[in-house]
Scaffold this motif. Sequence first.
Motif, PDB file in Angstrom:
ATOM      1  N   LEU A  13       0.824  -1.195   0.000  1.00 45.49           N
ATOM      2  CA  LEU A  13       0.000   0.000   0.000  1.00 45.49           C
ATOM      3  C   LEU A  13       0.864   1.253   0.000  1.00 45.49           C
ATOM      4  CD1 LEU A  13      -2.742  -0.989   2.618  1.00 45.49           C
ATOM      5  CD2 LEU A  13      -2.757  -1.338   0.143  1.00 45.49           C
ATOM      6  N   VAL A  14       0.382   2.290  -0.657  1.00 41.70           N
ATOM      7  CA  VAL A  14       1.037   3.591  -0.648  1.00 41.70           C
ATOM      8  C   VAL A  14       0.570   4.341   0.594  1.00 41.70           C
ATOM      9  CG1 VAL A  14       1.423   5.727  -1.912  1.00 41.70           C
ATOM     10  CG2 VAL A  14       1.094   3.576  -3.159  1.00 41.70           C
ATOM     11  N   GLY A  23      -5.120   9.067   3.107  1.00 42.87           N
ATOM     12  CA  GLY A  23      -6.157   9.851   2.449  1.00 42.87           C
ATOM     13  C   GLY A  23      -7.479   9.107   2.378  1.00 42.87           C
ATOM     14  N   ILE A  24      -7.432   7.806   2.106  1.00 43.58           N
ATOM     15  CA  ILE A  24      -8.677   7.036   2.035  1.00 43.58           C
ATOM     16  C   ILE A  24      -9.308   6.912   3.411  1.00 43.58           C
ATOM     17  CG2 ILE A  24      -8.025   4.606   2.446  1.00 43.58           C
ATOM     18  CD1 ILE A  24      -9.783   5.612  -0.699  1.00 43.58           C
ATOM     19  N   PHE A  25      -8.463   6.840   4.444  1.00 45.80           N
ATOM     20  CA  PHE A  25      -8.999   6.825   5.807  1.00 45.80           C
ATOM     21  C   PHE A  25      -9.664   8.155   6.146  1.00 45.80           C
ATOM     22  CE2 PHE A  25      -8.375   7.851  10.314  1.00 45.80           C
ATOM     23  CZ  PHE A  25      -9.114   6.822  10.898  1.00 45.80           C
ATOM     24  N   ALA A  26      -9.034   9.261   5.737  1.00 45.38           N
ATOM     25  CA  ALA A  26      -9.615  10.580   5.999  1.00 45.38           C
ATOM     26  C   ALA A  26     -10.943  10.753   5.268  1.00 45.38           C
ATOM     27  CB  ALA A  26      -8.635  11.672   5.588  1.00 45.38           C
ATOM     28  N   ALA A  27     -11.017  10.267   4.042  1.00 48.07           N
ATOM     29  CA  ALA A  27     -12.255  10.407   3.262  1.00 48.07           C
ATOM     30  C   ALA A  27     -13.405   9.651   3.922  1.00 48.07           C
ATOM     31  CB  ALA A  27     -12.030   9.908   1.835  1.00 48.07           C
ATOM     32  N   TRP A  28     -13.164   8.392   4.300  1.00 52.80           N
ATOM     33  CA  TRP A  28     -14.237   7.608   4.914  1.00 52.80           C
ATOM     34  C   TRP A  28     -14.551   8.089   6.325  1.00 52.80           C
ATOM     35  CZ3 TRP A  28     -17.641   4.766   2.570  1.00 52.80           C
ATOM     36  CH2 TRP A  28     -17.333   4.207   1.338  1.00 52.80           C
ATOM     37  N   PHE A  29     -13.572   8.650   7.019  1.00 51.37           N
ATOM     38  CA  PHE A  29     -13.843   9.187   8.350  1.00 51.37           C
ATOM     39  C   PHE A  29     -14.729  10.431   8.254  1.00 51.37           C
ATOM     40  CE2 PHE A  29     -12.679  11.767  12.106  1.00 51.37           C
ATOM     41  CZ  PHE A  29     -13.053  10.865  13.097  1.00 51.37           C
ATOM     42  N   LEU A  30     -14.487  11.279   7.251  1.00 55.10           N
ATOM     43  CA  LEU A  30     -15.357  12.438   7.046  1.00 55.10           C
ATOM     44  C   LEU A  30     -16.774  12.007   6.691  1.00 55.10           C
ATOM     45  CD1 LEU A  30     -12.978  14.834   5.063  1.00 55.10           C
ATOM     46  CD2 LEU A  30     -13.756  15.091   7.421  1.00 55.10           C
ATOM     47  N   LEU A  31     -16.883  10.975   5.866  1.00 53.50           N
ATOM     48  CA  LEU A  31     -18.205  10.465   5.528  1.00 53.50           C
ATOM     49  C   LEU A  31     -18.909   9.886   6.755  1.00 53.50           C
ATOM     50  CD1 LEU A  31     -17.348   8.722   2.139  1.00 53.50           C
ATOM     51  CD2 LEU A  31     -18.764  10.746   2.434  1.00 53.50           C
ATOM     52  N   VAL A  58      -7.591  -1.642  -1.534  1.00 54.60           N
ATOM     53  CA  VAL A  58      -6.961  -2.237  -2.711  1.00 54.60           C
ATOM     54  C   VAL A  58      -6.630  -1.169  -3.746  1.00 54.60           C
ATOM     55  CG1 VAL A  58      -9.141  -2.720  -3.885  1.00 54.60           C
ATOM     56  CG2 VAL A  58      -7.154  -4.133  -4.377  1.00 54.60           C
ATOM     57  N   PHE A  59      -7.374  -0.063  -3.736  1.00 50.63           N
ATOM     58  CA  PHE A  59      -7.122   1.016  -4.694  1.00 50.63           C
ATOM     59  C   PHE A  59      -5.983   1.928  -4.243  1.00 50.63           C
ATOM     60  CE2 PHE A  59     -11.684   0.017  -5.027  1.00 50.63           C
ATOM     61  CZ  PHE A  59     -11.701  -0.430  -6.349  1.00 50.63           C
ATOM     62  N   THR A  60      -5.477   1.755  -3.037  1.00 47.58           N
ATOM     63  CA  THR A  60      -4.342   2.546  -2.571  1.00 47.58           C
ATOM     64  C   THR A  60      -3.018   1.804  -2.749  1.00 47.58           C
ATOM     65  OG1 THR A  60      -4.538   1.718  -0.299  1.00 47.58           O
ATOM     66  CG2 THR A  60      -5.820   3.663  -0.880  1.00 47.58           C
ATOM     67  N   SER A  61      -3.030   0.662  -3.377  1.00 49.87           N
ATOM     68  CA  SER A  61      -1.793  -0.070  -3.642  1.00 49.87           C
ATOM     69  C   SER A  61      -1.073   0.551  -4.835  1.00 49.87           C
ATOM     70  CB  SER A  61      -2.100  -1.550  -3.901  1.00 49.87           C
ATOM     71  OG  SER A  61      -2.916  -1.693  -5.050  1.00 49.87           O
ATOM     72  N   HIS A  62       0.092   0.011  -5.143  1.00 50.50           N
ATOM     73  CA  HIS A  62       0.859   0.530  -6.277  1.00 50.50           C
ATOM     74  C   HIS A  62       0.160   0.262  -7.600  1.00 50.50           C
ATOM     75  CE1 HIS A  62       4.420   1.645  -3.927  1.00 50.50           C
ATOM     76  NE2 HIS A  62       4.215   0.532  -3.227  1.00 50.50           N
ATOM     77  N   ALA A  63      -0.670  -0.761  -7.658  1.00 54.54           N
ATOM     78  CA  ALA A  63      -1.455  -1.058  -8.853  1.00 54.54           C
ATOM     79  C   ALA A  63      -2.900  -0.603  -8.691  1.00 54.54           C
ATOM     80  CB  ALA A  63      -1.414  -2.560  -9.139  1.00 54.54           C
TER      81      ALA A  63
END
Length: 776
Positions: free
Chosen positions: A201-202, A208-216, A520-525
Motif C-alpha cells: 500500500l502507498v 487519504g482514504i482513511f480521511a475520506a471515509w472518516f469524514l463520511l 486495494v485502490f491505494t496499492s501501487h497497482a
Amino acid sequence: MESLEEISEEEAPKGPRTSSFLSGKLTAKEILATKTQNYFAETKRTEDILMQVAFSIGLGSIWRFPYLCQRNGGGSFILMYFFMLLSFGIPLLYMEMIMGHWLRVDNIRVWKQLVPWLGGIGYASILVCILMSLYNSVIITWSLSYLANSFDNSLPWNQCPLVKTTNVTDLSCLRTVSHQYFWYHTTLSASGHIEEGVDALVLHLTLGIFAAWFLLFLTMITGLKISMQACRPVLPVMLASACPSSPLLLTSGFCLDPPGQILIFSVFLLYIVLLCFLIRSLFLEGAVASLRRMVTTELSSWASLDLWRQAGGHVVYSLGLGLGTTINFSSKAGGNSYIQVASLVALVNLVTSLLLTSIIFIVLEFWATTSGHTCVEKSVSKLISLIKKGVLPQDAKPPEDILLLPALDYLDWISNLPQHLQYPVIHFSPSCSIMTQKDKFMEGPGLAFAAFSQAISLFPGASLWAILFFLALVIMGLSTLMSILEGIVCPLQTSFSLFRRYPKLLSVLICLGGFLGSLVFTSHAGSYIMSLFDDCLVPLTLIVIVAFQNVALAWIYGARRFREEMFSKLGHLLWSFFTFLWRYVTLPGLLALFTICLTQLHRRVPSYYIAWNSSMSQEVKQPYLQSTLSWVTFLSILTFLPIPVQPLHHWWHLEDHIASDPFEKLQSKKMPLVPPKSLQYPRHQLVTSQKTDTECSSRKVNPPLIRRLNLSSLWRFSLPLSEYNQSSSWFSLPVISSLTSALSMRNASTPVSRQVSPASVTTDNSDKSRETQEEN
C-alpha cells in the motif's frame, strides 16, 4: 380504520376555511398563506434542480469524460455521446424521475410494488452503489493529495523533484512533462502492471482514504444530509422552530443542510475557476489547433464497437441511471415538470463536460508543441539565466553547440555531469518533455489531474488557485459519494427493522466496510484496478440494471397503463413519444450495449489498460490477463444475483400458502392468511403542499382492495389499485374498467386451492372487523 392523514383531510373543510370559501371571500391571512406556499414550492423546486444538477456533475463529468474523449478521438466520441444522450439517456432519466415522483417510495420498494417478481432490481442497484463508492473514494483521495501539496509556495508538480540516486531513472522526469511525472511517481507510486504491487500500500493514499471515509462517517453519524429536506410550508414566523439547525435560507421556507449549501457553493466556485482556466488557456500556443482537433469527427471511427461501448456506458454512468439515487431523490422532490428537469440535467452535464475537455485538449496541445527541440531550447535558456543569477555554477553551463545536436545528446550531457550538479540541473529544468512525443501524452484516468495542475501553474499566485480548485473537487467528491451512500442507507433502513432500531450501526458497517474495501485502490497497482472497475465492471452492471428497469415498466407493467396512471397523478397525459422510446428504442439500445460489453470482455484479443513504464517515462497499453477479467465476471454475477433470487423467493413464499387438504380450505375461510408484503401493488398517495414525506419512510396508507391472487395470474394482473377516498378526483375510468374485468375474469378461473386472502392491516383486530372483511 382510516388513517390520520385522511381524517385530517376530511375534517379540514369543516373549519373556517370552508365557510370563507363558500362565501367567496378570503381573509388577508389566507391570501398571504397561499402566496407563501406558492413561493415555497417554487423555491424548493429550484433547490431540487440545483441538487440534481450538482450530483450529475460530480458523478462523471469532471474526470471521466475528458480521458474517454481523449482516448476515443475527440469529436467522434462527443458526437456519439450526444446521439446516445438524446436517444436513451434523457428518456431513461425521465423514467426514473417520474417513477419516484409517482410512488413516493425508495428504490427497493418501487420495484417490489410495481412488479413484485423483479423486486431484486433495487438490491442489485445497492450492490452497484457499493462498488461505485469504493473506487469513487480513491478519487477523493487523489484530490486530497493534490490539495495537501497546494499549500507549498512552489507547487511541486511544476519542476522535477530532487532525485536521491544516480541510476538511469534520474532522467526519467526530463523524458516527459513534470505534471505527468508527478502524477505517476509522486501521487500514485504506480507499478508497471496490474499484477505487480497489489500487496503493498502507498502510505499517503492509505491515510487519504482513511480521511475520506472518516469524514463520511462523521457526516452520517451526526445526521447531516446532502439532500434538501422540505419543511412544512408554513409562514416564515414558524420556520425557526421547523429548521432550528439551518438558519440559512430561512426565508425560503426549507431546511437546507450545511453539506447541501456547501455542495451548491462548490458547484458555482468550480464553474468560476474553470471559466478562468479556459480564458487563460486560450492564449497558449496551439490553442486553436487543439480545439479544432477536439471537434474533428472521423466517421470511420463509428465502426469501432469500443467507441459505442464507452459512449453508451458513460451516458448511463454520468446521469446516474440504475443507481436508484434519482428515484430516491425524486420521491422527496416537488414539482411535476420532470421532462424539463431531465433535459436541463443532461444539458448542464454536457456543457460542463465540453468545458473541461476544451481546457484539457488545449493543455495537451501545449505539451506537444513545447516538446522535443523546443524544450531543449527552453532548458538551455533557463540554465544560462540561472548561471548568470549565481544560482548555478559555471560548470553547469551547457556546450555551445548543444542546440545543434539531437535531444538525446542533451540528456547524455546531463547524465555525464557530476552528481552535485546533476541534481539541481534536473530540478530546475522547465516542465516540458525533452523527448518528442509522437503519441498521446496521457490517456488514463489521471488526465484531468495532470492537465489542470498545468493550467493552475499558468496563473500568478498559483497556490491559491490550486487550493480553490482542488478544495472544490474534494467537496464535490464527498457530496457525490454521500449521495450514493444515501441511496444505500435509506432503502436498507426502510427494509430491515434492525437498521431502523439501530441507524448508527448501518453507518458504522458501511463506512468500515468501505474503508477496508477501498484499500486495494491505494496499492501501487490501485489506479489500474480502478480503471478495471470503471471501464469494464460498473458500466456493464448499470446497463443490465437499467435494461431490467425498462422491461419492468414498459413491457411487464405496460407503458400505456403507466401513462394512464400518471394521468390521474399529474392531471395531464405523458408525451406519447416517451412511451414509444421506452418500448422500441431504449430497450433495444441497452441490449445492444450489453452484447457489445460481453463481446469486448471475452473477445480473443483482450481489452487493455493504460500503464506507466518508468524506464521509458511514458504510458503503454497493457492487456488484461484472463484471470483479471474472470474477477469482472464473478463480481458482475454477484451483483445480478438478487434479480433471479427474488422470483424464487416469491415462488417459495406462495407455495407455503397453497392449501393441501379440504380441511385447510375450510379453515382458510375463517382464518385468512397473511400475504407477503411483496404482493402489495403500487398505491397512489395524494400529495399536496400541506404534506411532506420524511427522508427514509413513506406514509402509512390503507390497504388496497382485497384481492385473490394465484401464481398463474400474477403476471397477467399488475395494475395498481388506487387507494381512493371521498374525493372524486381519484377515479379513473380506464383503471376502474380494467379493474372490474380483471377481477371478474380471475375470480371465475382461480381454483380454490390457490386462493389467498390478505389479512387486514388496520389496528382493529376484533372478530367483527374480520367478519366484515370476509363479507366484503
